[in-house]
Scaffold this motif. Sequence first.
Motif, PDB file in Angstrom:
ATOM      1  N   VAL A 244       0.834  -1.205   0.000  1.00 56.51           N
ATOM      2  CA  VAL A 244       0.000   0.000   0.000  1.00 56.51           C
ATOM      3  C   VAL A 244       0.869   1.255   0.000  1.00 56.51           C
ATOM      4  O   VAL A 244       0.597   2.209  -0.731  1.00 56.51           O
ATOM      5  CB  VAL A 244      -0.994  -0.018   1.177  1.00 56.51           C
ATOM      6  CG1 VAL A 244      -1.756   1.289   1.270  1.00 56.51           C
ATOM      7  CG2 VAL A 244      -1.967  -1.188   1.033  1.00 56.51           C
ATOM      8  N   ALA A 245       1.924   1.268   0.807  1.00 51.59           N
ATOM      9  CA  ALA A 245       2.822   2.426   0.838  1.00 51.59           C
ATOM     10  C   ALA A 245       3.512   2.615  -0.513  1.00 51.59           C
ATOM     11  O   ALA A 245       3.664   3.752  -0.990  1.00 51.59           O
ATOM     12  CB  ALA A 245       3.860   2.264   1.945  1.00 51.59           C
ATOM     13  N   ALA A 246       3.901   1.519  -1.147  1.00 48.88           N
ATOM     14  CA  ALA A 246       4.535   1.611  -2.468  1.00 48.88           C
ATOM     15  C   ALA A 246       3.541   2.134  -3.510  1.00 48.88           C
ATOM     16  O   ALA A 246       3.909   2.934  -4.381  1.00 48.88           O
ATOM     17  CB  ALA A 246       5.084   0.249  -2.881  1.00 48.88           C
ATOM     18  N   LEU A 247       2.286   1.715  -3.418  1.00 50.43           N
ATOM     19  CA  LEU A 247       1.266   2.231  -4.336  1.00 50.43           C
ATOM     20  C   LEU A 247       1.036   3.725  -4.116  1.00 50.43           C
ATOM     21  O   LEU A 247       0.858   4.478  -5.085  1.00 50.43           O
ATOM     22  CB  LEU A 247      -0.040   1.456  -4.174  1.00 50.43           C
ATOM     23  CG  LEU A 247      -0.030   0.027  -4.719  1.00 50.43           C
ATOM     24  CD1 LEU A 247      -1.322  -0.697  -4.327  1.00 50.43           C
ATOM     25  CD2 LEU A 247       0.170   0.014  -6.225  1.00 50.43           C
ATOM     26  N   ALA A 248       1.054   4.160  -2.866  1.00 50.03           N
ATOM     27  CA  ALA A 248       0.926   5.591  -2.568  1.00 50.03           C
ATOM     28  C   ALA A 248       2.094   6.354  -3.191  1.00 50.03           C
ATOM     29  O   ALA A 248       1.912   7.422  -3.777  1.00 50.03           O
ATOM     30  CB  ALA A 248       0.865   5.830  -1.059  1.00 50.03           C
ATOM     31  N   ALA A 249       3.289   5.794  -3.082  1.00 52.06           N
ATOM     32  CA  ALA A 249       4.464   6.436  -3.682  1.00 52.06           C
ATOM     33  C   ALA A 249       4.321   6.494  -5.207  1.00 52.06           C
ATOM     34  O   ALA A 249       4.599   7.536  -5.817  1.00 52.06           O
ATOM     35  CB  ALA A 249       5.731   5.679  -3.291  1.00 52.06           C
ATOM     36  N   LEU A 250       3.882   5.403  -5.807  1.00 51.66           N
ATOM     37  CA  LEU A 250       3.691   5.394  -7.266  1.00 51.66           C
ATOM     38  C   LEU A 250       2.656   6.423  -7.710  1.00 51.66           C
ATOM     39  O   LEU A 250       2.844   7.094  -8.731  1.00 51.66           O
ATOM     40  CB  LEU A 250       3.273   4.000  -7.737  1.00 51.66           C
ATOM     41  CG  LEU A 250       4.379   2.972  -7.850  1.00 51.66           C
ATOM     42  CD1 LEU A 250       3.793   1.595  -8.180  1.00 51.66           C
ATOM     43  CD2 LEU A 250       5.388   3.379  -8.912  1.00 51.66           C
ATOM     44  N   LEU A 251       1.581   6.540  -6.965  1.00 52.84           N
ATOM     45  CA  LEU A 251       0.570   7.546  -7.286  1.00 52.84           C
ATOM     46  C   LEU A 251       1.176   8.941  -7.259  1.00 52.84           C
ATOM     47  O   LEU A 251       0.928   9.762  -8.140  1.00 52.84           O
ATOM     48  CB  LEU A 251      -0.601   7.462  -6.306  1.00 52.84           C
ATOM     49  CG  LEU A 251      -1.648   8.575  -6.439  1.00 52.84           C
ATOM     50  CD1 LEU A 251      -2.338   8.507  -7.797  1.00 52.84           C
ATOM     51  CD2 LEU A 251      -2.654   8.478  -5.301  1.00 52.84           C
ATOM     52  N   HIS A 252       2.018   9.209  -6.265  1.00 54.27           N
ATOM     53  CA  HIS A 252       2.615  10.536  -6.158  1.00 54.27           C
ATOM     54  C   HIS A 252       3.691  10.772  -7.222  1.00 54.27           C
ATOM     55  O   HIS A 252       3.904  11.906  -7.638  1.00 54.27           O
ATOM     56  CB  HIS A 252       3.098  10.786  -4.725  1.00 54.27           C
ATOM     57  CG  HIS A 252       1.949  11.150  -3.833  1.00 54.27           C
ATOM     58  ND1 HIS A 252       1.028  10.218  -3.418  1.00 54.27           N
ATOM     59  CD2 HIS A 252       1.539  12.337  -3.354  1.00 54.27           C
ATOM     60  CE1 HIS A 252       0.105  10.824  -2.688  1.00 54.27           C
ATOM     61  NE2 HIS A 252       0.390  12.108  -2.641  1.00 54.27           N
ATOM     62  N   VAL A 253       4.317   9.719  -7.695  1.00 51.14           N
ATOM     63  CA  VAL A 253       5.213   9.855  -8.844  1.00 51.14           C
ATOM     64  C   VAL A 253       4.388  10.208 -10.080  1.00 51.14           C
ATOM     65  O   VAL A 253       4.781  11.069 -10.877  1.00 51.14           O
ATOM     66  CB  VAL A 253       6.044   8.574  -9.080  1.00 51.14           C
ATOM     67  CG1 VAL A 253       6.753   8.609 -10.430  1.00 51.14           C
ATOM     68  CG2 VAL A 253       7.045   8.375  -7.952  1.00 51.14           C
ATOM     69  N   TYR A 254       3.243   9.578 -10.239  1.00 51.62           N
ATOM     70  CA  TYR A 254       2.362   9.886 -11.359  1.00 51.62           C
ATOM     71  C   TYR A 254       1.894  11.349 -11.302  1.00 51.62           C
ATOM     72  O   TYR A 254       1.876  12.039 -12.325  1.00 51.62           O
ATOM     73  CB  TYR A 254       1.167   8.933 -11.369  1.00 51.62           C
ATOM     74  CG  TYR A 254       0.172   9.220 -12.458  1.00 51.62           C
ATOM     75  CD1 TYR A 254       0.525   9.102 -13.804  1.00 51.62           C
ATOM     76  CD2 TYR A 254      -1.118   9.612 -12.151  1.00 51.62           C
ATOM     77  CE1 TYR A 254      -0.390   9.375 -14.812  1.00 51.62           C
ATOM     78  CE2 TYR A 254      -2.040   9.879 -13.157  1.00 51.62           C
ATOM     79  CZ  TYR A 254      -1.669   9.760 -14.481  1.00 51.62           C
ATOM     80  OH  TYR A 254      -2.578  10.032 -15.481  1.00 51.62           O
TER      81      TYR A 254
ATOM     82  N   LEU B 126      -3.337   7.046   3.814  1.00 49.47           N
ATOM     83  CA  LEU B 126      -4.029   6.759   5.074  1.00 49.47           C
ATOM     84  C   LEU B 126      -3.959   5.274   5.404  1.00 49.47           C
ATOM     85  O   LEU B 126      -3.578   4.885   6.522  1.00 49.47           O
ATOM     86  CB  LEU B 126      -5.483   7.222   5.014  1.00 49.47           C
ATOM     87  CG  LEU B 126      -6.366   6.826   6.211  1.00 49.47           C
ATOM     88  CD1 LEU B 126      -5.836   7.430   7.499  1.00 49.47           C
ATOM     89  CD2 LEU B 126      -7.811   7.233   5.964  1.00 49.47           C
ATOM     90  N   LEU B 127      -4.312   4.429   4.428  1.00 55.40           N
ATOM     91  CA  LEU B 127      -4.259   2.985   4.659  1.00 55.40           C
ATOM     92  C   LEU B 127      -2.837   2.520   4.958  1.00 55.40           C
ATOM     93  O   LEU B 127      -2.613   1.717   5.874  1.00 55.40           O
ATOM     94  CB  LEU B 127      -4.808   2.241   3.436  1.00 55.40           C
ATOM     95  CG  LEU B 127      -6.293   2.390   3.162  1.00 55.40           C
ATOM     96  CD1 LEU B 127      -6.667   1.756   1.832  1.00 55.40           C
ATOM     97  CD2 LEU B 127      -7.117   1.800   4.295  1.00 55.40           C
ATOM     98  N   GLY B 128      -1.884   3.015   4.186  1.00 58.57           N
ATOM     99  CA  GLY B 128      -0.487   2.623   4.420  1.00 58.57           C
ATOM    100  C   GLY B 128       0.016   3.059   5.776  1.00 58.57           C
ATOM    101  O   GLY B 128       0.734   2.312   6.451  1.00 58.57           O
ATOM    102  N   PHE B 129      -0.371   4.256   6.193  1.00 58.81           N
ATOM    103  CA  PHE B 129       0.041   4.782   7.505  1.00 58.81           C
ATOM    104  C   PHE B 129      -0.483   3.875   8.620  1.00 58.81           C
ATOM    105  O   PHE B 129       0.278   3.453   9.500  1.00 58.81           O
ATOM    106  CB  PHE B 129      -0.492   6.214   7.684  1.00 58.81           C
ATOM    107  CG  PHE B 129       0.048   6.924   8.894  1.00 58.81           C
ATOM    108  CD1 PHE B 129       1.153   7.746   8.770  1.00 58.81           C
ATOM    109  CD2 PHE B 129      -0.536   6.759  10.137  1.00 58.81           C
ATOM    110  CE1 PHE B 129       1.666   8.421   9.881  1.00 58.81           C
ATOM    111  CE2 PHE B 129      -0.027   7.420  11.251  1.00 58.81           C
ATOM    112  CZ  PHE B 129       1.072   8.246  11.111  1.00 58.81           C
ATOM    113  N   VAL B 130      -1.765   3.579   8.576  1.00 56.97           N
ATOM    114  CA  VAL B 130      -2.369   2.735   9.620  1.00 56.97           C
ATOM    115  C   VAL B 130      -1.741   1.342   9.617  1.00 56.97           C
ATOM    116  O   VAL B 130      -1.377   0.813  10.673  1.00 56.97           O
ATOM    117  CB  VAL B 130      -3.904   2.663   9.442  1.00 56.97           C
ATOM    118  CG1 VAL B 130      -4.519   1.625  10.374  1.00 56.97           C
ATOM    119  CG2 VAL B 130      -4.530   4.028   9.669  1.00 56.97           C
TER     120      VAL B 130
END
Length: 130
Positions: free
Chosen positions: A9-19, A121-125
């Motif tokens: 989930v954290a990696a997906l959040a990072a990928l979204l922010h790269v996008y 949020l999900l990755g943080f939790v």
Amino acid sequence: MIAIFATVVAALAALLHVYIFIMESVQWTQPRVWRRFGVRDQASAETVRPMAYNQGFYNLFLAIGAVIGLVLYWVGVDGIRAAGVALVLFSLGSMLAAALVLLTTGRAYLRAAAIQGTLPLLGFVLMLFA
């Protein structure tokens, strides 16, 4: 198992922010991109281009922080692992805070804030329990 899910989930959040970085800092001159951000015409897009460029790099730096944190987390050495957790939590927390700030700009940005903030949020939790 939670650690793996938190990492994904954290990696997906990072990928979204790269996008988001790519859209704001690399592809901004394309009408389909600046229209996505609510900009109405080419002249307005040119006016806000420096701000979008800068904002894109903020997104990139948060993504890099999350990725470095994940690498440190998975190195496995106790002190380094703790530093990795702290870096991931800081990066995801900053992404989430930015989404919350976006909400304060009006209801029109609810969808964008949800897209920007849900994965962090999900990755943080999840990372709290990893």
